[in-house]
Design a protein around this motif. Structure first.
Motif, short mmCIF file in Angstrom:
data_model
loop_
_atom_site.label_atom_id
_atom_site.label_comp_id
_atom_site.label_asym_id
_atom_site.label_seq_id
_atom_site.Cartn_x
_atom_site.Cartn_y
_atom_site.Cartn_z
N ILE A 55 0.84 -1.21 0.00
CA ILE A 55 0.00 0.00 0.00
C ILE A 55 0.87 1.25 0.00
O ILE A 55 0.62 2.21 -0.74
CB ILE A 55 -0.94 0.00 1.22
N LEU A 56 1.94 1.24 0.82
CA LEU A 56 2.86 2.38 0.87
C LEU A 56 3.53 2.59 -0.47
O LEU A 56 3.61 3.73 -0.98
CB LEU A 56 3.90 2.14 1.96
N PHE A 57 4.02 1.51 -1.08
CA PHE A 57 4.72 1.60 -2.36
C PHE A 57 3.79 2.14 -3.45
O PHE A 57 4.15 3.06 -4.20
CB PHE A 57 5.24 0.23 -2.76
N ILE A 58 2.59 1.57 -3.56
CA ILE A 58 1.63 2.01 -4.57
C ILE A 58 1.27 3.48 -4.38
O ILE A 58 1.19 4.26 -5.35
CB ILE A 58 0.36 1.14 -4.53
N SER A 59 1.09 3.89 -3.13
CA SER A 59 0.73 5.28 -2.84
C SER A 59 1.84 6.23 -3.28
O SER A 59 1.59 7.26 -3.91
CB SER A 59 0.44 5.46 -1.35
N VAL A 60 3.09 5.88 -2.94
CA VAL A 60 4.24 6.73 -3.29
C VAL A 60 4.38 6.84 -4.81
O VAL A 60 4.57 7.95 -5.35
CB VAL A 60 5.53 6.18 -2.66
N ILE A 61 4.28 5.71 -5.50
CA ILE A 61 4.42 5.71 -6.96
C ILE A 61 3.31 6.53 -7.61
O ILE A 61 3.56 7.33 -8.53
CB ILE A 61 4.42 4.27 -7.50
N GLN A 62 2.08 6.34 -7.15
CA GLN A 62 0.96 7.07 -7.74
C GLN A 62 1.10 8.57 -7.54
O GLN A 62 0.75 9.37 -8.41
CB GLN A 62 -0.37 6.58 -7.15
N VAL A 63 1.60 8.98 -6.38
CA VAL A 63 1.82 10.41 -6.11
C VAL A 63 2.89 10.97 -7.05
O VAL A 63 2.77 12.10 -7.55
CB VAL A 63 2.23 10.63 -4.64
N ALA A 64 3.93 10.19 -7.32
CA ALA A 64 5.08 10.68 -8.09
C ALA A 64 4.90 10.60 -9.60
O ALA A 64 5.57 11.34 -10.33
CB ALA A 64 6.33 9.89 -7.68
N ILE A 65 4.02 9.75 -10.09
CA ILE A 65 3.91 9.49 -11.53
C ILE A 65 3.77 10.76 -12.37
O ILE A 65 4.46 10.90 -13.40
CB ILE A 65 2.75 8.50 -11.82
N PRO A 66 2.89 11.71 -12.04
CA PRO A 66 2.76 12.89 -12.92
C PRO A 66 4.06 13.65 -13.14
O PRO A 66 4.21 14.35 -14.14
CB PRO A 66 1.73 13.77 -12.17
N PHE A 67 4.99 13.52 -12.19
CA PHE A 67 6.25 14.26 -12.28
C PHE A 67 7.37 13.42 -12.88
O PHE A 67 8.48 13.92 -13.10
CB PHE A 67 6.65 14.76 -10.89
N PHE A 101 1.15 6.97 -18.75
CA PHE A 101 0.99 7.27 -17.33
C PHE A 101 1.59 6.13 -16.54
O PHE A 101 0.97 5.10 -16.33
CB PHE A 101 -0.49 7.46 -16.98
N GLY A 102 2.83 6.31 -16.15
CA GLY A 102 3.57 5.27 -15.47
C GLY A 102 4.93 5.11 -16.13
O GLY A 102 5.24 5.75 -17.14
N ILE A 103 5.76 4.26 -15.55
CA ILE A 103 7.10 4.00 -16.08
C ILE A 103 7.13 2.59 -16.64
O ILE A 103 6.75 1.63 -15.96
CB ILE A 103 8.18 4.15 -14.99
N GLY A 104 7.59 2.46 -17.86
CA GLY A 104 7.66 1.15 -18.49
C GLY A 104 6.95 1.14 -19.82
O GLY A 104 6.78 2.19 -20.46
N TYR A 105 6.53 -0.04 -20.24
CA TYR A 105 5.93 -0.21 -21.56
C TYR A 105 4.50 -0.73 -21.45
O TYR A 105 4.13 -1.39 -20.47
CB TYR A 105 6.75 -1.20 -22.40
N THR A 106 3.73 -0.44 -22.48
CA THR A 106 2.41 -1.03 -22.64
C THR A 106 2.33 -1.64 -24.04
O THR A 106 3.20 -1.40 -24.88
CB THR A 106 1.30 0.01 -22.44
N ILE A 107 1.30 -2.40 -24.27
CA ILE A 107 1.19 -3.15 -25.51
C ILE A 107 0.40 -2.39 -26.57
O ILE A 107 -0.52 -1.64 -26.24
CB ILE A 107 0.54 -4.53 -25.24
N ASN A 108 0.78 -2.55 -27.82
CA ASN A 108 0.00 -2.03 -28.94
C ASN A 108 -1.06 -3.07 -29.29
O ASN A 108 -0.76 -4.10 -29.89
CB ASN A 108 0.90 -1.76 -30.15
N LEU A 109 -2.29 -2.83 -28.89
CA LEU A 109 -3.36 -3.81 -29.05
C LEU A 109 -3.74 -4.03 -30.51
O LEU A 109 -4.53 -4.93 -30.80
CB LEU A 109 -4.58 -3.38 -28.25
N ALA A 110 -3.20 -3.24 -31.42
CA ALA A 110 -3.49 -3.43 -32.84
C ALA A 110 -2.59 -4.49 -33.45
O ALA A 110 -2.80 -4.90 -34.59
CB ALA A 110 -3.33 -2.11 -33.60
#
Length: 363
Positions: A6-18, A332-341
């Protein structure tokens, strides 16, 4: 473990926009020169503050529940609910500011009169430090050895074998002995190893998208993203191999490990993964983001990157038939996402999940 999550998710979510790249704010493409727009900075601060308050409230509630006489099962359920509260709240806030950013962009016509171009650097591939994909198949040798060992010891195993271990390290679920139940862990591990190989292979082949207004920082961010993501993936592969091997050996040799070790190993695995994810976010996120500092324009303000908002559903789901890349940087986040096409992406990510579920249902 739940409290740390919970702590980790909260910290990451707070920091993501920056931490995300400057030309994307809440999943919306913006011109590079608008990255310091006061309204956008206000949206980011409000998102961070509200997410922080929710995270603090949830953690305090969970700590109070942990100190009360709440049963262990109910406490775990409460922790899972608390985690989903943080995630759902941050997701709701994301969509709220996503649409506010879209409306602001449309209202002020930021791309009006701006030439949109694609930038390519053919020499950049030579600087790519991603790990070779074959390294993800090296741990599979251990998996094969586990399967061979399990087959040799099959007749010596009891008719009922454990399938789950509780928080105290003791088995709390059993199933009838069968070939599938005995080798299910190594099989699942092999599926993960193959999936990691596919992810690394097709990420390495995917395009490197650069920011036309700030090519220098964009190059550094993309190289860091590719390098550290591949290392994070490989470390995850190694840790999973260690964890699954540990569990399989504990199944084959009863009382091989004491209760303390049975509790410590999964916790250590979990802690290292979280630390690695945090390191990845910091290494990548401090370049071409708000953490980098002053905006530096490499080109005229009349030139910027292509606006690809039409290919992003809600700024989170990427569907672009014209892009041969299977994996692209998240908005929105760090890393990769998939091209669903691209159908290959489904094979890499969804086929392994289907196979793992099939194994679980056949036990």
């Amino acid at each position: 473990m739940l409290l740390i999550t919970i702590l980790f998710i909260s910290v990451i979510q707070v920091a993501i926009p920056f931490l995300i790249k400057r030309t994307v704010v809440f999943g919306v493409t913006i011109p590079y020169e608008q990255a310091s727009h006061p309204m956008l900075q206000s949206y980011k601060r409000k998102y961070a503050i509200l997410t922080f308050l929710v995270g603090i409230t949830v953690m305090i509630s969970y700590i109070l529940g942990n100190q009360s006489a709440m049963e262990e099962t109910k406490l775990v359920l409460f922790g899972m609910i608390s985690l989903f509260v943080v995630l759902l709240t941050s997701l709701s806030l994301y969509f709220y500011f996503h649409y506010k950013t879209m409306n602001l962009k449309k209202r002020e016509e930021w791309f009006r009169g701006v030439k949109q171009v694609r930038v390519a650097d053919l020499a950049l591939r030579s600087k790519d430090e991603m790990l070779p994909s074959y390294v993800h198949l090296i741990p599979s040798l251990i998996t094969v050895m586990l399967i061979i060992l399990s087959a040799q010891l099959f007749d010596q195993l009891p008719n009922q074998i454990p399938t789950h271990w509780g928080p105290n390290g003791q088995p709390d679920a059993f199933t009838d002995k069968s070939w599938m139940s005995v080798i299910s862990l190594p099989l699942i591990l092999f599926i993960f190893q193959t999936m990691f190989f596919g992810i690394n292979y097709y990420t390495k082949r995917s395009g490197i998208k650069l920011n036309a207004a700030n090519v220098t920082s964009a190059k550094l961010r993309q190289l860091r993203l590719r390098k550290y993501t591949s290392w994070f993936l490989f470390i995850t592969n190694i840790l999973l191999t260690i964890l699954f091997s540990f569990l399989q050996l504990n199944l084959l040799y009863e009382n091989l490990f004491n209760d303390s070790v049975l509790m410590l190993v999964p916790f250590a695995f979990f802690a290292i993964i979280l630390a690695g994810a945090l390191g990845l976010a910091i290494k990548v996120g401090k370049v071409d983001s708000d953490l980098e500092g002053t905006l530096v324009m490499d080109h005229t303000k009349k030139q910027d990157s292509i606006d690809e908002d039409r290919y992003w559903k809600g700024g989170l789901i990427y569907y672009n038939p014209n892009d041969p890349s299977i994996f692209v940087e998240k908005r929105f986040g760090i890393g990769y996402t998939i091209n669903l096409a691209n159908p290959i992406g489904y094979l890499i990510l969804f086929l392994p999940v289907a196979l793992i579920l099939l194994i679980q249902f056949t036990i």
